[in-house]
Write an enzyme that holds these catalytic residues in place. Structure first.
Site, PDB file in Angstrom:
ATOM      1  N   ARG A   1      -8.289  -9.080  10.741  1.00 43.17           N
ATOM      2  CA  ARG A   1      -8.209 -10.090   9.684  1.00 43.17           C
ATOM      3  C   ARG A   1      -8.966 -11.354  10.066  1.00 43.17           C
ATOM      4  O   ARG A   1      -8.600 -12.450   9.662  1.00 43.17           O
ATOM      5  CB  ARG A   1      -6.753 -10.403   9.348  1.00 43.17           C
TER       6      ARG A   1
ATOM      7  N   CYS B   1     -10.118  -9.087  15.960  1.00 46.72           N
ATOM      8  CA  CYS B   1      -9.101  -9.093  14.892  1.00 46.72           C
ATOM      9  C   CYS B   1      -9.609  -8.479  13.592  1.00 46.72           C
ATOM     10  O   CYS B   1     -10.691  -8.800  13.115  1.00 46.72           O
ATOM     11  CB  CYS B   1      -8.662 -10.532  14.638  1.00 46.72           C
TER      12      CYS B   1
ATOM     13  N   LYS C   1      -2.785   4.517   7.484  1.00 45.89           N
ATOM     14  CA  LYS C   1      -2.900   5.020   8.848  1.00 45.89           C
ATOM     15  C   LYS C   1      -2.843   6.539   8.868  1.00 45.89           C
ATOM     16  O   LYS C   1      -1.940   7.132   8.293  1.00 45.89           O
ATOM     17  CB  LYS C   1      -1.773   4.446   9.700  1.00 45.89           C
TER      18      LYS C   1
ATOM     19  N   ARG D   1       0.825  -1.207   0.000  1.00 41.25           N
ATOM     20  CA  ARG D   1       0.000   0.000   0.000  1.00 41.25           C
ATOM     21  C   ARG D   1       0.855   1.252   0.000  1.00 41.25           C
ATOM     22  O   ARG D   1       0.531   2.246  -0.618  1.00 41.25           O
ATOM     23  CB  ARG D   1      -0.890  -0.013   1.248  1.00 41.25           C
ATOM     24  N   TYR D   2       1.946   1.215   0.752  1.00 40.00           N
ATOM     25  CA  TYR D   2       2.801   2.391   0.901  1.00 40.00           C
ATOM     26  C   TYR D   2       3.978   2.288  -0.070  1.00 40.00           C
ATOM     27  O   TYR D   2       4.332   1.195  -0.514  1.00 40.00           O
ATOM     28  CB  TYR D   2       3.329   2.468   2.326  1.00 40.00           C
TER      29      TYR D   2
ATOM     30  N   CYS E   1      -2.419 -18.111  14.958  1.00 37.87           N
ATOM     31  CA  CYS E   1      -2.074 -17.211  16.060  1.00 37.87           C
ATOM     32  C   CYS E   1      -2.088 -17.974  17.376  1.00 37.87           C
ATOM     33  O   CYS E   1      -2.739 -19.003  17.486  1.00 37.87           O
ATOM     34  CB  CYS E   1      -3.083 -16.055  16.155  1.00 37.87           C
TER      35      CYS E   1
ATOM     36  N   ASP F   1      -6.816   3.619  10.895  1.00 38.71           N
ATOM     37  CA  ASP F   1      -6.494   3.045   9.595  1.00 38.71           C
ATOM     38  C   ASP F   1      -7.707   3.333   8.714  1.00 38.71           C
ATOM     39  O   ASP F   1      -8.809   2.835   8.976  1.00 38.71           O
ATOM     40  CB  ASP F   1      -6.222   1.534   9.736  1.00 38.71           C
TER      41      ASP F   1
ATOM     42  N   ARG G   1       7.318   0.100   1.703  1.00 44.36           N
ATOM     43  CA  ARG G   1       7.232  -1.030   2.646  1.00 44.36           C
ATOM     44  C   ARG G   1       6.011  -1.878   2.342  1.00 44.36           C
ATOM     45  O   ARG G   1       5.012  -1.386   1.840  1.00 44.36           O
ATOM     46  CB  ARG G   1       7.198  -0.531   4.093  1.00 44.36           C
TER      47      ARG G   1
ATOM     48  N   CYS H   1      -7.985 -13.490  18.668  1.00 43.65           N
ATOM     49  CA  CYS H   1      -8.549 -12.279  19.267  1.00 43.65           C
ATOM     50  C   CYS H   1      -9.895 -11.996  18.617  1.00 43.65           C
ATOM     51  O   CYS H   1     -10.013 -11.971  17.393  1.00 43.65           O
ATOM     52  CB  CYS H   1      -7.615 -11.091  19.038  1.00 43.65           C
TER      53      CYS H   1
ATOM     54  N   ASP I   1     -10.946  -0.977  14.003  1.00 41.67           N
ATOM     55  CA  ASP I   1     -11.456  -0.962  12.635  1.00 41.67           C
ATOM     56  C   ASP I   1     -12.927  -1.396  12.598  1.00 41.67           C
ATOM     57  O   ASP I   1     -13.413  -2.061  13.511  1.00 41.67           O
ATOM     58  CB  ASP I   1     -10.638  -1.936  11.761  1.00 41.67           C
TER      59      ASP I   1
HETATM   60  C1  LIG Z   1       0.573  -0.589   9.067  1.00 39.05           C
HETATM   61  C2  LIG Z   1       0.976  -0.981   7.726  1.00 39.05           C
HETATM   62  C3  LIG Z   1       2.305  -0.826   7.311  1.00 39.05           C
HETATM   63  C4  LIG Z   1       3.377  -0.260   8.225  1.00 39.05           C
HETATM   64  O1  LIG Z   1       3.096   1.051   8.559  1.00 39.05           O
HETATM   65  P1  LIG Z   1       4.125   1.883   9.457  1.00 39.05           P
HETATM   66  O2  LIG Z   1       3.395   3.165   9.695  1.00 39.05           O
HETATM   67  O3  LIG Z   1       5.358   2.028   8.654  1.00 39.05           O
HETATM   68  O4  LIG Z   1       4.355   1.101  10.708  1.00 39.05           O
HETATM   69  C5  LIG Z   1       2.627  -1.192   6.040  1.00 39.05           C
HETATM   70  N1  LIG Z   1       1.705  -1.675   5.174  1.00 39.05           N
HETATM   71  C6  LIG Z   1       0.416  -1.803   5.540  1.00 39.05           C
HETATM   72  C7  LIG Z   1      -0.568  -2.320   4.539  1.00 39.05           C
HETATM   73  C8  LIG Z   1      -0.001  -1.468   6.828  1.00 39.05           C
HETATM   74  O5  LIG Z   1      -1.278  -1.622   7.188  1.00 39.05           O
END
Ligand SMILES: *Cc1c(COP(=O)(O)O)cnc(C)c1O
Length: 383
Positions: free
Chosen positions: A114, A112, A317, A92-93, A105, A310, A96, A109, A273
């Site tokens: 997911r 959760c 986020k 998404r980002y 798990c 989120d 990362r 939970c 969420d």
């Molecule tokens: C939370 C998350 C991350 C990591 O986010 P950080 O703010 O860098 O900790 C990366 N990808 C997805 C899809 C996430 O939900």
């Protein structure tokens, strides 16, 4: 069998094993009906922490008929499935990715995000999907940070986890490996010296743990955290804000302060969420804002996580701050309010001193933002 595996076997793995004093029904729906959609797992260690089924530990893991009385909320609130280029990856980002390496798990939970895939036969992550995930990261040089998640990566056996970690570490552009895990708080016996020996070979490796209540900090979980910290792993904590569990500033302050004593830095406090089957845990956003105000300045900055929502549908986020601190920004003055409510003025630097917008000053089109004109723009208004 290792101790942690025995604790899983000896726990509650079916609704029929739930003790009679923990049973509940609502509108003719029982916990057995919940289990058909959302599996049950309360390992014997976590079970030993439950004093009251309605208490903060019990509520997190004992199935609630409420879970299957909600049909309208999304099963995938964060739109992860649509940000998934290969089955095990959520990208998404820009720099990362999330890498979902298992759907098992130490506990299941009830809140959760997911829960659509955790512990279900359809949600199982295969070895070939994991290999495909590693390959995706290898072929995407923009990925400099991977978050192993799931499920809980520490549910994997040491040699399989090492297979994944070593595969990732061979990728030159991958700088940071992170593991998101509920193990230290819910099955700390899984943190063995052998596991630590594996993990410490793959630095820089970070871990984000998942504690929600101070009662989860026990001698066992403290030992697990200290072993991980001694293996050189920086530890953070991601906490979910939940009704009837921890929606209280005093409880969270105690949790965050105690986490620091076991060398865990609070990282995120999540607004719950809108997940199908988990909405009974949601709190108003104003609750989180109020709690953040009650923390800021009243305890160490080290003990204060970022409060984030989120954004539904894949927005990622978004940090939420109490709106109180920045009173106004106008005529070169930044007016601030501190945690005690006192107001202070900080004389700002000139916008032309900004290395980005200032350097372009005068060269931006008339509509350009960040030029000197902004200084006289509309401030937030004085009180
Ligand atoms: C939370 C998350 C991350 C990591 O986010 P950080 O703010 O860098 O900790 C990366 N990808 C997805 C899809 C996430 O939900």
């Amino acid at each position: 069998m290792e101790e942690w595996q025995q604790l899983l076997v000896d726990g509650i793995n079916r609704s029929s094993q739930i003790p009679s004093e923990w049973r509940s029904t609502k509108e003719g729906v029982g916990q057995g009906d919940v289990e058909k959609t959302f599996p049950v797992r309360i390992n014997a260690y976590y079970r030993s922490l439950i004093a009251d089924p309605e208490g903060p530990i019990g509520r997190q893991v004992i199935p609630d008929p409420e879970e299957v009385l909600d049909f309208d909320s999304p099963v995938d609130p964060l739109g992860e499935d649509s940000d998934s280029p290969v089955p095990a990856i959520v990208h998404r980002y820009p720099d990362r990715v999330l890498f979902l390496v298992t759907n098992q798990c130490p506990i299941y939970c009830r809140y959760c995000t997911r829960k659509r895939m955790i512990g279900t036969p359809e949600g199982v992550v295969t070895r070939s999907e994991v290999e495909e995930g590693i390959e995706y990261i290898r072929t995407h040089p923009e990925v400099r940070d991977v978050i192993l998640s799931g499920g809980d990566p520490l549910m994997l056996k040491d040699d399989y986890l090492e297979f994944i970690l070593s595969g990732l570490r061979k990728i030159p552009h991958l700088e940071v490996i992170r593991i998101g895990t509920r193990v230290p708080s819910s099955l700390p016996q899984r943190v063995t010296p052998e596991l630590c020996t594996v993990l410490k070979k793959y630095h820089p490796l970070f871990m984000n743990l998942h504690f929600n209540h101070p009662d989860e900090i026990t001698p066992e979980s403290s030992l697990a955290c200290n072993m991980l910290a001694d293996a050189g792993i920086p530890l953070g904590c991601q906490t979910v804000l939940m009704k009837g569990v921890n929606d209280d500033a005093g409880v969270l302050k105690k949790l965050f302060q105690k986490l620091l004593t076991i060398r865990v830095k609070p990282y995120y406090l999540y607004q719950a969420d809108i997940t199908r089957g988990a909405n009974h845990f949601r709190t108003p956003v104003s609750t989180g804002i109020r709690i953040m105000k009650e923390l800021q300045g009243h305890t160490s900055g080290m003990a204060i996580p970022h409060f984030v929502i989120d954004a539904p549908g894949g927005g990622g986020k978004v940090p939420i701050l109490p709106p109180d601190y920045l009173v106004s920004m106008e005529d070169g003055d930044v007016v601030l309010r501190n945690y005690e409510g006192n107001v202070y003025t900080y004389p700002d630097a000139s916008p032309s001193d900004d290395p980005v917008t200032g350097a372009n000053e005068g060269k931006l089109p008339a509509s350009g933002v960040g030029t000197v004109g902004e200084r006289n723009g509309k401030g937030l208004g004085r009180p």
